[in-house]
Design an enzyme around this catalytic site. Sequence first.
Site, PDB file in Angstrom:
ATOM      1  N   TRP A 130      38.794  54.701  66.880  1.00 41.85           N
ATOM      2  CA  TRP A 130      38.604  54.514  65.439  1.00 41.85           C
ATOM      3  C   TRP A 130      37.969  53.176  65.099  1.00 41.85           C
ATOM      4  O   TRP A 130      37.614  52.945  63.950  1.00 41.85           O
ATOM      5  CB  TRP A 130      39.980  54.586  64.743  1.00 41.85           C
ATOM      6  N   HIS A 155      37.256  62.827  68.079  1.00 39.55           N
ATOM      7  CA  HIS A 155      37.362  61.467  67.542  1.00 39.55           C
ATOM      8  C   HIS A 155      38.841  61.121  67.347  1.00 39.55           C
ATOM      9  O   HIS A 155      39.716  61.991  67.425  1.00 39.55           O
ATOM     10  CB  HIS A 155      36.605  61.398  66.198  1.00 39.55           C
ATOM     11  N   GLU A 228      35.163  53.337  78.802  1.00 45.38           N
ATOM     12  CA  GLU A 228      35.035  52.004  78.186  1.00 45.38           C
ATOM     13  C   GLU A 228      36.412  51.683  77.629  1.00 45.38           C
ATOM     14  O   GLU A 228      36.807  52.214  76.589  1.00 45.38           O
ATOM     15  CB  GLU A 228      34.026  52.042  77.027  1.00 45.38           C
ATOM     16  N   LEU A 229      37.151  50.816  78.312  1.00 46.40           N
ATOM     17  CA  LEU A 229      38.552  50.611  77.921  1.00 46.40           C
ATOM     18  C   LEU A 229      38.754  49.222  77.325  1.00 46.40           C
ATOM     19  O   LEU A 229      37.843  48.650  76.751  1.00 46.40           O
ATOM     20  CB  LEU A 229      39.449  50.895  79.120  1.00 46.40           C
ATOM     21  N   CYS A 262      36.950  45.718  71.282  1.00 50.58           N
ATOM     22  CA  CYS A 262      37.204  45.561  72.714  1.00 50.58           C
ATOM     23  C   CYS A 262      36.529  44.298  73.232  1.00 50.58           C
ATOM     24  O   CYS A 262      37.038  43.643  74.122  1.00 50.58           O
ATOM     25  CB  CYS A 262      36.707  46.782  73.467  1.00 50.58           C
TER      26      CYS A 262
HETATM   27  P1  NAP Z   1      43.488  55.239  72.157  1.00 54.88           P
HETATM   28  O1  NAP Z   1      44.854  55.494  71.692  1.00 54.88           O
HETATM   29  O2  NAP Z   1      43.226  55.320  73.600  1.00 54.88           O
HETATM   30  O3  NAP Z   1      42.546  56.243  71.349  1.00 54.88           O
HETATM   31  C1  NAP Z   1      41.194  56.416  71.667  1.00 54.88           C
HETATM   32  C2  NAP Z   1      40.864  57.900  71.702  1.00 54.88           C
HETATM   33  O4  NAP Z   1      41.533  58.505  72.794  1.00 54.88           O
HETATM   34  C3  NAP Z   1      41.322  58.663  70.461  1.00 54.88           C
HETATM   35  O5  NAP Z   1      40.394  59.674  70.177  1.00 54.88           O
HETATM   36  C4  NAP Z   1      42.647  59.244  70.897  1.00 54.88           C
HETATM   37  O6  NAP Z   1      43.009  60.370  70.152  1.00 54.88           O
HETATM   38  C5  NAP Z   1      42.337  59.589  72.330  1.00 54.88           C
HETATM   39  N1  NAP Z   1      43.501  59.660  73.201  1.00 54.88           N
HETATM   40  C6  NAP Z   1      44.678  58.998  73.108  1.00 54.88           C
HETATM   41  N2  NAP Z   1      45.484  59.324  74.130  1.00 54.88           N
HETATM   42  C7  NAP Z   1      44.808  60.217  74.900  1.00 54.88           C
HETATM   43  C8  NAP Z   1      45.112  60.917  76.097  1.00 54.88           C
HETATM   44  N3  NAP Z   1      46.275  60.779  76.726  1.00 54.88           N
HETATM   45  N4  NAP Z   1      44.176  61.750  76.603  1.00 54.88           N
HETATM   46  C9  NAP Z   1      42.993  61.906  76.003  1.00 54.88           C
HETATM   47  N5  NAP Z   1      42.655  61.286  74.847  1.00 54.88           N
HETATM   48  C10 NAP Z   1      43.542  60.433  74.314  1.00 54.88           C
HETATM   49  O7  NAP Z   1      42.933  53.844  71.788  1.00 54.88           O
HETATM   50  P2  NAP Z   1      43.237  52.979  70.505  1.00 54.88           P
HETATM   51  O8  NAP Z   1      44.540  52.306  70.719  1.00 54.88           O
HETATM   52  O9  NAP Z   1      43.064  53.829  69.326  1.00 54.88           O
HETATM   53  O10 NAP Z   1      42.024  51.942  70.612  1.00 54.88           O
HETATM   54  C11 NAP Z   1      42.181  50.676  71.062  1.00 54.88           C
HETATM   55  C12 NAP Z   1      41.778  50.484  72.495  1.00 54.88           C
HETATM   56  O11 NAP Z   1      40.447  50.929  72.736  1.00 54.88           O
HETATM   57  C13 NAP Z   1      41.771  49.034  72.869  1.00 54.88           C
HETATM   58  O12 NAP Z   1      42.340  48.848  74.123  1.00 54.88           O
HETATM   59  C14 NAP Z   1      40.301  48.657  72.903  1.00 54.88           C
HETATM   60  O13 NAP Z   1      39.982  47.543  73.658  1.00 54.88           O
HETATM   61  C15 NAP Z   1      39.707  49.911  73.397  1.00 54.88           C
HETATM   62  N6  NAP Z   1      38.286  49.966  73.038  1.00 54.88           N
HETATM   63  C16 NAP Z   1      37.377  49.786  74.020  1.00 54.88           C
HETATM   64  C17 NAP Z   1      36.015  49.775  73.721  1.00 54.88           C
HETATM   65  C18 NAP Z   1      34.980  49.590  74.797  1.00 54.88           C
HETATM   66  O14 NAP Z   1      33.816  49.845  74.549  1.00 54.88           O
HETATM   67  N7  NAP Z   1      35.327  49.177  75.996  1.00 54.88           N
HETATM   68  C19 NAP Z   1      35.619  49.955  72.410  1.00 54.88           C
HETATM   69  C20 NAP Z   1      36.583  50.153  71.425  1.00 54.88           C
HETATM   70  C21 NAP Z   1      37.927  50.159  71.771  1.00 54.88           C
HETATM   71  P3  NAP Z   1      44.149  60.281  68.996  1.00 54.88           P
HETATM   72  O15 NAP Z   1      43.640  59.382  67.955  1.00 54.88           O
HETATM   73  O16 NAP Z   1      44.274  61.698  68.544  1.00 54.88           O
HETATM   74  O17 NAP Z   1      45.374  59.752  69.680  1.00 54.88           O
END
Ligand code: NAP
Length: 454
Positions: A130, A155, A228-229, A262
């Site tokens: 998001w 998304h 990309e984490l 990130c």
């Molecule tokens: P998140 O919980 O991992 O959510 C990201 C996406 O993954 C969402 O669409 C989410 O869906 C989905 N998701 C969650 N758990 C999943 C699973 N077990 N299996 C498959 N899909 C799953 O991440 P966030 O907490 O929203 O975002 C923050 C993190 O993202 C931070 O660590 C940040 O650094 C990282 N990030 C990295 C980058 C990069 O380019 N390296 C860019 C932006 C963000 P739901 O919303 O339905 O749970």
Amino acid sequence: MGIATINPATGEVVKTFEALTDAELAEKVALAQETFEQYRETSFEQRSHWLHAAANILDAEKEAFGQVMTLEMGKPLKAAIAEVEKCAMVCRFYADHAAEFLKDVPGQTDASKSFVRYQPLGVVLAVMPWNFPFWQVFRFAAPALMAGNVGLLKHASNVPQSALAIEDILLQAGFPQGAFQTLLIGANKVAPLMEDPRIKAATLTGSEPAGASLAAAAGTQIKKVVLELGGSDPFIVMPSADLEAAVSTAVTARMINNGQSCIAAKRFIVADAIADEFEAKLLAKYKELKVGDPMLPDTDIGPLATPAILQDIVQQVEAIAQEGAKILIGGARPERPGNYYLPTIVTSIPDDSKLGKEEFFGPVALLFRVGDSDAAIRLANGTPFGLGSSAWTNDPAEQERFINEIEAGCVFINSMVKSDPRLPFGGIKRSGFGRELGIQGIQEFVNIKTVWVK
Ligand code: NAP
């Protein structure tokens, strides 16, 4: 809460959405595969025409799309509008360069003819976060569509209106129905989707647990993934640096997207000789930051995107303080509704701090002091992450050391880390693998086919 728009500035539930039923999801996957069979035959010229049209729609309606993002995840409106402009830029970049990036490459062999041909893989699943609701998606969609793949987007559940708007933009631009579809589904549907043989690959931007879960599912199915984490990017400042520029950039680099990027600078590693001055200047700039309604033009910092992100930040700051660190400013929520957290600087972080190695996904700067560049590099590399890094020095030998010795997907010297369509973007270590953007990004989801003709 399931799939919904909840205004992070007020907590108001603006709109809720029904998740797709299993039958609806199956129909969309079938349409994606059917579309791919035709779409793969379209020319670069045709795809480029559609992608330019998408760029024009983005430019023409950037205020409206910006408002959708700000409403759903709270970034300041001016930043949301700039994000839409950047999406138009990545569309034009791949529309103009994909044919050249994917043209046959002649082999230097003794065959009468040998070459490498790049061909699309098929249906690619994109699981997106998001924090940059448009940018994260377009930087996947533009190269994937130009390469002849079709996309399915899962998304984040808190940005459904952004997700649907993106599908609509690409349809309006002329892409065939089924070339890019938004799936309103929960995260629990992702691993089962990877078992579908029609889905050939996946990309995920998000947290480590989500990335690990997708990679495990893809691994059992022997499918390609790009991850990309998270990151805990260092921002190193050495005595020869332009201190004014370093401090101003430090604030921007930490506060971008209300601190939820990130590649935000998260750990400020400053040489002892200039640390007092850096800290005083940083503090002064923090005091000028305006926290408020993200829809207002003079707001610097809006709310965090969700109550869960806020709760994580509250707990992390409490925990690092318990380890013995000092809160120089902030460290609390302001008196207002919504997911707000005050800009915070943490200093005097103990050497053995566990929290000092973690990612703080909010407006919290961790400030470390070091004796020399050896110590700076040791500290910079002392996390499980390896996404971005920024180093400030005007000493050429020191610059060269940082470029060579920092363990990260990128090193920016005397500049903050930024993604740019012309250059690859991605990380190492627990920040993930694979690359987006640049020529490398479009070559992730293609069959690199070797051809030998005798
Ligand atoms: P998140 O919980 O991992 O959510 C990201 C996406 O993954 C969402 O669409 C989410 O869906 C989905 N998701 C969650 N758990 C999943 C699973 N077990 N299996 C498959 N899909 C799953 O991440 P966030 O907490 O929203 O975002 C923050 C993190 O993202 C931070 O660590 C940040 O650094 C990282 N990030 C990295 C980058 C990069 O380019 N390296 C860019 C932006 C963000 P739901 O919303 O339905 O749970």
